[in-house]
Design an enzyme around this catalytic site. Sequence first.
Site, mmCIF file in Angstrom:
data_model
loop_
_atom_site.group_PDB
_atom_site.id
_atom_site.type_symbol
_atom_site.label_atom_id
_atom_site.label_comp_id
_atom_site.label_asym_id
_atom_site.label_seq_id
_atom_site.Cartn_x
_atom_site.Cartn_y
_atom_site.Cartn_z
ATOM 1 N N CYS A 12 77.087 98.959 9.024
ATOM 2 C CA CYS A 12 77.187 97.658 9.707
ATOM 3 C C CYS A 12 76.349 96.629 8.941
ATOM 4 O O CYS A 12 75.454 96.962 8.192
ATOM 5 C CB CYS A 12 76.662 97.793 11.129
ATOM 6 N N ARG B 262 81.956 94.661 2.764
ATOM 7 C CA ARG B 262 81.722 96.061 3.159
ATOM 8 C C ARG B 262 82.716 96.525 4.211
ATOM 9 O O ARG B 262 82.760 97.689 4.545
ATOM 10 C CB ARG B 262 80.303 96.202 3.708
ATOM 11 N N TRP C 248 80.935 98.347 11.830
ATOM 12 C CA TRP C 248 81.864 99.335 11.279
ATOM 13 C C TRP C 248 81.803 100.481 12.283
ATOM 14 O O TRP C 248 80.821 101.222 12.326
ATOM 15 C CB TRP C 248 81.419 99.753 9.891
ATOM 16 N N ASN D 189 72.299 99.345 12.804
ATOM 17 C CA ASN D 189 73.106 99.965 11.755
ATOM 18 C C ASN D 189 72.650 101.412 11.674
ATOM 19 O O ASN D 189 71.491 101.678 11.395
ATOM 20 C CB ASN D 189 72.883 99.254 10.418
ATOM 21 N N GLY D 190 73.551 102.359 11.960
ATOM 22 C CA GLY D 190 73.195 103.779 11.900
ATOM 23 C C GLY D 190 73.835 104.532 13.062
ATOM 24 O O GLY D 190 74.773 104.058 13.679
ATOM 25 N N GLU E 297 90.744 117.298 -8.725
ATOM 26 C CA GLU E 297 90.082 116.043 -8.341
ATOM 27 C C GLU E 297 89.396 115.404 -9.549
ATOM 28 O O GLU E 297 89.466 114.195 -9.746
ATOM 29 C CB GLU E 297 89.085 116.308 -7.210
ATOM 30 N N LYS F 169 90.217 111.672 -10.923
ATOM 31 C CA LYS F 169 89.172 110.648 -11.104
ATOM 32 C C LYS F 169 89.251 110.061 -12.507
ATOM 33 O O LYS F 169 89.236 108.863 -12.708
ATOM 34 C CB LYS F 169 87.791 111.248 -10.864
ATOM 35 N N GLU G 131 92.558 108.021 -13.200
ATOM 36 C CA GLU G 131 92.818 106.794 -12.426
ATOM 37 C C GLU G 131 91.851 105.667 -12.782
ATOM 38 O O GLU G 131 92.158 104.509 -12.541
ATOM 39 C CB GLU G 131 92.811 107.059 -10.930
ATOM 40 N N HIS H 6 99.296 131.029 -19.111
ATOM 41 C CA HIS H 6 100.713 130.794 -18.798
ATOM 42 C C HIS H 6 101.192 129.437 -19.305
ATOM 43 O O HIS H 6 102.154 128.885 -18.780
ATOM 44 C CB HIS H 6 100.913 130.898 -17.285
ATOM 45 N N LYS I 244 93.771 100.497 -2.787
ATOM 46 C CA LYS I 244 92.815 101.342 -2.062
ATOM 47 C C LYS I 244 93.533 102.136 -0.970
ATOM 48 O O LYS I 244 93.198 103.260 -0.698
ATOM 49 C CB LYS I 244 91.706 100.498 -1.439
HETATM 50 C C1 AGP Z 1 91.700 108.647 -4.732
HETATM 51 O O1 AGP Z 1 90.726 108.333 -5.735
HETATM 52 C C2 AGP Z 1 92.810 107.633 -4.680
HETATM 53 N N1 AGP Z 1 92.290 106.351 -4.392
HETATM 54 C C3 AGP Z 1 93.997 108.075 -3.835
HETATM 55 O O2 AGP Z 1 94.468 109.296 -4.377
HETATM 56 C C4 AGP Z 1 93.730 108.314 -2.318
HETATM 57 O O3 AGP Z 1 92.949 109.458 -2.151
HETATM 58 C C5 AGP Z 1 95.090 108.535 -1.628
HETATM 59 O O4 AGP Z 1 95.838 107.349 -1.774
HETATM 60 C C6 AGP Z 1 94.965 108.889 -0.146
HETATM 61 O O5 AGP Z 1 94.342 107.830 0.537
HETATM 62 P P1 AGP Z 1 93.826 108.101 2.037
HETATM 63 O O6 AGP Z 1 92.750 109.148 1.959
HETATM 64 O O7 AGP Z 1 93.292 106.764 2.494
HETATM 65 O O8 AGP Z 1 94.994 108.572 2.849
#
Ligand code: AGP
Length: 607
Positions: free
Chosen positions: A2, A27, A74, A98-99, A480, A484, A487, A503, A602
Amino acid sequence: MCGIIGYIGSRQATPLLIGGLRKLEYRGYDSAGVSVFNDGMSRVVRCRGKLGNLEEKLKAEPAPGTVGIGHTRWATHGRPSDENSHPHKVGPVSVIHNGIIENHLQLRSELVASGSQFSSETDTEIFAHLVERQLVDGAPDLTTAVRRALLKVRGSYAFVVMSDKEPGTLVAAKNSSPLVVGLGEGENFVASDVTAILSETRKVIFIEEGELVTVTRDSVQITDFEGKPKQREPKIITWSAVQAEKGGFKHFMLKEIHEQPRAVADTLVGRVDLEGDDVRLDGVELDVKNIKRIIFIACGTSYHASMVGEFLVESLARIPVEVDLASEFRYRDPIVGPGDLVVAVSQSGETLDTMEAIREAKKKGATVLAISNVVESSIPRLADHAFYTHAGPEIGVASTKAFTTQLIGIALLAIYLGRRTNALSRERARTLLAELVQIPNKMRDVVEQGAHLQVLARRYGNATGFLFLGRGAQYPIALEGALKLKEISYIHAEGYAAGEMKHGPIALIDDQLPVVVLVPKGPSYEKTVSNLAEVRARQGKVLAIATRGDNEIGGHSDDVVLVPDTALELQPMLTVLPLQMLSYYVADQKGTDVDQPRNLAKSVTVE
Ligand code: AGP
């Protein structure tokens, strides 16, 4: 997380409060409000939605005065709504927070039993009642009332309190959540971070853990919670406003990588029952004996968290688990129905593929549990049950703290299920929970290795491709790590099950291909070490992520990053951290837009 701001001086408070909250908008928040003292009492004006809504409301309900507090919320406890917005006022006492108050349920029931009436679902309102009670019970001043109220509270907090009975004073207290005092001429500020007040003053005092501060127009007095005075020299902030938003970090992603110990600790608050060797899922009660199968559904990073979930749930609860990409599940006319618990994992709670997939599952009679980071977002609202991570807003498009808090949430779910299927003994649960609460400190140990990862990024960052390998629960971490890197640096990278090397992927190995191998101590260690040997025999460059104390791995690798030992089920929360930092530093040295990578959003709210 928050946003908090308070002002005491001779200027009109409301414009300064709104202006400060606006600087904290980046934020993310779901409601906002102010409480401003004037002519004998403070007026609270607050509402759900953005600051524009609050400004509209203030046109109709002006809040004049030169002392006030402001807040952007938040949501963690209690859905976004007008009555759950801060400030909360009880009698003469206004509070912003906040917390998370960990013992909020016990405190609320005690207060209700002794006659208090609540108007919100929040944990924060509890503190307003506690302070008001202390004043009624004879506390000589607001500082003493706050100090006595704090003795009852467990959890993470930054509180700012004002009282109609002492309008020349703001009292603030800090435990885990950030708090700073801004020093002016004949005026002073308090805030959750310097971003909110930098336009008014660069002279600040950072409040530290377990400290309480009494602020008037002309004075700032710091004590510990027992009242012992503390001295603190002001600092002059030289950051720009943009740097301040990132807490001095170069990018939000790096800030959020470093926020993970706190985010994970916040996600554990109030959910680990060390006395009962059990967990609480915020009131979610599942009909565990009738769950025949669990199906995780998610996208991207959340899908990788779900893959780790398969190991956790099958290992601890012995319930069969499947993991499905939402975009595949929804079009496959899936065989799903009563007896299936579908777990939808989504940071944003707005991913369309995931939303449509759980609609399909519900239509076929499955029960749906959502694990999300955004209270009352679409997916939790659509699900039958919802459980939240407390990562706070994640600004960087590449998910980091959301991922590790999802792993925590899924681990809590697995322990909850295991204790109810009796697959997890009380003793084993006790050991696991004792280790789980140590994870934030162990994560801190790893994220402090940034300089080492920066060196490795320089060493490997010019490669045109990477291979990430892992076995068992480390296979999703390999995926993962690859996600990272690609992307945010736009370098091609693949994650692979280490056992799959022979394989096909082994054809990729040469002296130009860095191979990142997740090889913590555990049942797959020897097998994975033999995979390393296969890579090195073909001149591949090996960067191993291994367990501290492993003195052999260096002989099989070109570089090693060591992470603290922990329970096998919890290792992914630590081994992912070096991969996040490696990707960040490679992208940073390439100069890509780390926080807003090309082509990415996002939250993917389209199909
Ligand atoms: C992860 O780094 C990406 N931004 C993307 O793969 C994300 O995890 C995916 O779009 C799912 O989003 P969500 O967790 O908001 O559903």
